[in-house]
Enzyme design. Structure first.
Site, PDB file in Angstrom:
ATOM      1  N   GLU A 166      80.680 -17.159  49.523  1.00  0.00           N
ATOM      2  CA  GLU A 166      79.774 -16.485  50.460  1.00  0.00           C
ATOM      3  C   GLU A 166      80.085 -14.996  50.572  1.00  0.00           C
ATOM      4  OE1 GLU A 166      77.316 -18.094  51.192  1.00  0.00           O
ATOM      5  OE2 GLU A 166      77.828 -20.207  51.515  1.00  0.00           O
ATOM      6  N   HIS A 221      82.096 -24.315  59.770  1.00  0.00           N
ATOM      7  CA  HIS A 221      81.214 -25.490  59.807  1.00  0.00           C
ATOM      8  C   HIS A 221      81.397 -26.186  61.154  1.00  0.00           C
ATOM      9  CE1 HIS A 221      80.944 -25.756  55.097  1.00  0.00           C
ATOM     10  NE2 HIS A 221      80.465 -24.634  55.584  1.00  0.00           N
ATOM     11  N   HIS A 249      74.202 -26.283  58.639  1.00  0.00           N
ATOM     12  CA  HIS A 249      75.327 -25.815  57.829  1.00  0.00           C
ATOM     13  C   HIS A 249      76.484 -25.282  58.688  1.00  0.00           C
ATOM     14  CE1 HIS A 249      76.656 -23.432  54.001  1.00  0.00           C
ATOM     15  NE2 HIS A 249      77.662 -23.563  54.833  1.00  0.00           N
TER      16      HIS A 249
HETATM   17  O1  2HA Z   1      82.603 -23.915  50.904  1.00  0.00           O
HETATM   18  O2  2HA Z   1      81.465 -22.830  53.551  1.00  0.00           O
HETATM   19  O3  2HA Z   1      79.144 -21.997  52.660  1.00  0.00           O
HETATM   20  C1  2HA Z   1      82.582 -22.686  51.521  1.00  0.00           C
HETATM   21  C2  2HA Z   1      81.401 -22.615  52.362  1.00  0.00           C
HETATM   22  C3  2HA Z   1      80.123 -22.257  51.730  1.00  0.00           C
HETATM   23 ZN    ZN Z   2      79.598 -23.067  54.532  1.00  0.00          ZN
END
Ligand code: 2HA
Ligand code: ZN
Length: 275
Positions: A116, A141, A210
């Site tokens: 990212e 997350h 997400h």
């Molecule tokens: O795996 O969180 O959005 C890394 C992340 C991708």
């Molecule tokens: Zn992610």
């Protein structure tokens, strides 16, 4: 002094560990970047390796051209950062047009900055334009935010109001509200541009289904913002479940309550988000 022993590196590693302890970083989920000051670059420079090759980011913004970032590594696990920084995080330098990076420390054995990184770089550029003290961009997350994104409208105003109404001090912590990015494929330039458009206005952006992106001038503030948003989201999910699934609660924090709180705490509420 070894790079691992510099204060900003220790603060960075602690934040990775704190996020893991919260349950926000399953497997390689989530990532963190930090914009280094001139003094921090000077302190770290004696420990730099031979720079590696330039890598195009797929986005371009000259705002932070020539600057250095500390970044988590692509595919790396937050739970491993504290024990072995040099394999799991690294320092990258941005080229003079703001279109490419090269690794100057860490990310050993062929590792790369977070997948990212384009989103992080674009978010740094727009946040530093909005607030010159901004240094941290953090992606996690967060389960409550993800849960909420399945059952409330994916609109900045609606999402922000629910968060503000779930806990009295939310509106003081993020009086501008949060932006909401609809579901998009992660890791590329499209989601980077979509997110940075929102982060120009908001200190945080939800990624539907997400997780969360937050910004801040230091690790405490950025982590605290993610923690506050996530706690409010979890409160909403739990309250709604306790309420039989209905979103019509018996009691509310009203718009007047939100405005009164901001008045007394000397912060300016986003006027578009209250009646
Ligand atoms: O795996 O969180 O959005 C890394 C992340 C991708
Ligand atoms: Zn992610």
């Amino acid at each position: 002094m070894a790079i691992e022993d510099l204060d900003f590196v220790k603060g960075f590693c602690r934040m990775c560990d704190d996020g893991f302890a919260q349950g926000w970083h399953e497997r390689n989920g989530g990532n963190l970047t930090y914009l280094m000051s001139t003094d921090e670059v000077a302190a770290a420079r004696p420990g730099f390796d031979e720079p590696r090759e330039w890598v195009a980011m797929g986005v371009e913004d000259a705002t932070l051209a020539g600057r250095f970032f500390l970044s988590t590594g692509s595919g790396k696990y937050m739970r491993n950062v504290m024990d072995d920084p040099a394999h799991n995080i690294g320092i990258v330098e941005i080229n003079e047009t703001g279109s490419a990076y090269r690794i100057v420390w860490g990310l050993l054995d062929g590792a790369k900055p977070t997948s990212e990184f384009p989103s992080h770089y674009m978010n740094h550029c727009v946040r530093v334009a909005a607030d010159p003290t901004n240094r941290v961009i953090y992606h996690s997350h967060t389960p409550g935010v993800i849960e909420m994104s399945f059952i409330v409208p994916l609109e900045d105003r609606a999402f922000s109001r629910i968060l503000w109404q779930m806990m009295t001090e939310c509106v003081v912590v993020f009086p501008q509200g949060v932006g909401v990015v609809p579901w998009m494929v992660p890791g590329g330039s499209d989601i980077a541009y979509a997110t940075s458009k929102l982060m120009a206005k908001f200190p945080a952006a939800v990624w539907a289904h997400h997780g969360l992106f937050v910004s801040g001038p230091d690790f405490d503030t950025a982590f605290g913002l993610a923690h506050t948003i996530e706690k409010a989201a979890e409160l909403y999910i739990a309250t709604r479940a306790a309420n039989g699934g209905s979103d019509k609660f018996l009691n509310y924090i009203t718009d007047q309550d939100l405005k009164d709180t901001c008045r007394d705490f000397h912060v300016e509420i986003n006027p578009d988000f209250v009646d």
